[in-house]
Design a protein around this motif. Sequence first.
Motif, PDB file in Angstrom:
ATOM      1  N   PHE A  69       0.833  -1.202   0.000  1.00  0.00           N
ATOM      2  CA  PHE A  69       0.000   0.000   0.000  1.00  0.00           C
ATOM      3  C   PHE A  69       0.869   1.253   0.000  1.00  0.00           C
ATOM      4  O   PHE A  69       0.677   2.171  -0.807  1.00  0.00           O
ATOM      5  N   TRP A  70       1.851   1.291   0.897  1.00  0.00           N
ATOM      6  CA  TRP A  70       2.727   2.452   0.990  1.00  0.00           C
ATOM      7  C   TRP A  70       3.590   2.608  -0.256  1.00  0.00           C
ATOM      8  O   TRP A  70       3.903   3.731  -0.663  1.00  0.00           O
ATOM      9  N   LYS A  71       3.959   1.499  -0.863  1.00  0.00           N
ATOM     10  CA  LYS A  71       4.744   1.567  -2.096  1.00  0.00           C
ATOM     11  C   LYS A  71       3.972   2.289  -3.188  1.00  0.00           C
ATOM     12  O   LYS A  71       4.513   3.163  -3.879  1.00  0.00           O
ATOM     13  N   ILE A 105       2.940   9.571  -5.562  1.00  0.00           N
ATOM     14  CA  ILE A 105       3.023  10.977  -5.140  1.00  0.00           C
ATOM     15  C   ILE A 105       4.419  11.569  -5.318  1.00  0.00           C
ATOM     16  O   ILE A 105       4.578  12.689  -5.826  1.00  0.00           O
ATOM     17  N   PHE A 106       5.441  10.821  -4.926  1.00  0.00           N
ATOM     18  CA  PHE A 106       6.786  11.399  -4.869  1.00  0.00           C
ATOM     19  C   PHE A 106       7.723  10.945  -5.992  1.00  0.00           C
ATOM     20  O   PHE A 106       8.754  11.584  -6.219  1.00  0.00           O
ATOM     21  N   GLN A 127      14.080   1.389   0.609  1.00  0.00           N
ATOM     22  CA  GLN A 127      14.585   1.822   1.911  1.00  0.00           C
ATOM     23  C   GLN A 127      13.477   2.431   2.771  1.00  0.00           C
ATOM     24  O   GLN A 127      13.481   2.277   3.994  1.00  0.00           O
ATOM     25  N   ILE A 128      12.544   3.090   2.119  1.00  0.00           N
ATOM     26  CA  ILE A 128      11.434   3.726   2.855  1.00  0.00           C
ATOM     27  C   ILE A 128      10.403   2.699   3.282  1.00  0.00           C
ATOM     28  O   ILE A 128      10.031   2.618   4.460  1.00  0.00           O
TER      29      ILE A 128
END
Length: 211
Positions: free
Chosen positions: A169-171, A177-178, A187-188
């Motif tokens: 989901f975060w990926k 967005i970024f 890494q994030i």
Amino acid sequence: MKKYLKSPLLLLLTICFGYFFILMIKITIQYFPFKTDAGFLQIKQTEVTEIPLYLVFFYIHVCSSIFVLLAGFSQFNSTILKKYPKLHQMMGKLYSYTILFLSAPSGFFIGLFANGGLFSKISFVTLATLWFYFTLKGVTAIKNKDVNAHKIFMYRSFALSFSAITLRFWKVVIVTIFHPGPMDVYQIIAWLGWIPNLLIIEYYLYNQSKK
């Protein structure tokens, strides 16, 4: 059904879990029949060709995680717990022993070769270690008839199991967005995939302890 209507949050979580669980199945299917260059493996060809056990552990992890998510989510159904305790126990054993003998050890192994360098590797190895530890503590607690400790550690365990979903989901969110570089993404999400889950559960357990 009435209970779901009385709890919009529970209904929303169930829908989200269902959606991402189906997505996980679709992601998993692409690797069969035991392909060596599909999906994520396309960028892991060095490991696939130079580390004989990598592919074995990868498939163990991918396949077992599906059962972990399904069995784990069923453990929080109060109807199953109250009306079908034997089913709860059976699914709990499937969840726990799959993690202890398959998912966590294989996750630890492939975490040693995670993309994103040492920073990512530390995260995935830590995740696998805590996942194993929390699950083991939950199992030993219920064997000792300590129901409260069992619940606490199983909540923590499933928070880490759920990282299989939140990581993806975060990926999607971060890339959309970024638009960071591939290695920066790993890494994030290596840390973002599970630390917020654990913090949310700890906050929930803290509030429960005050009641």
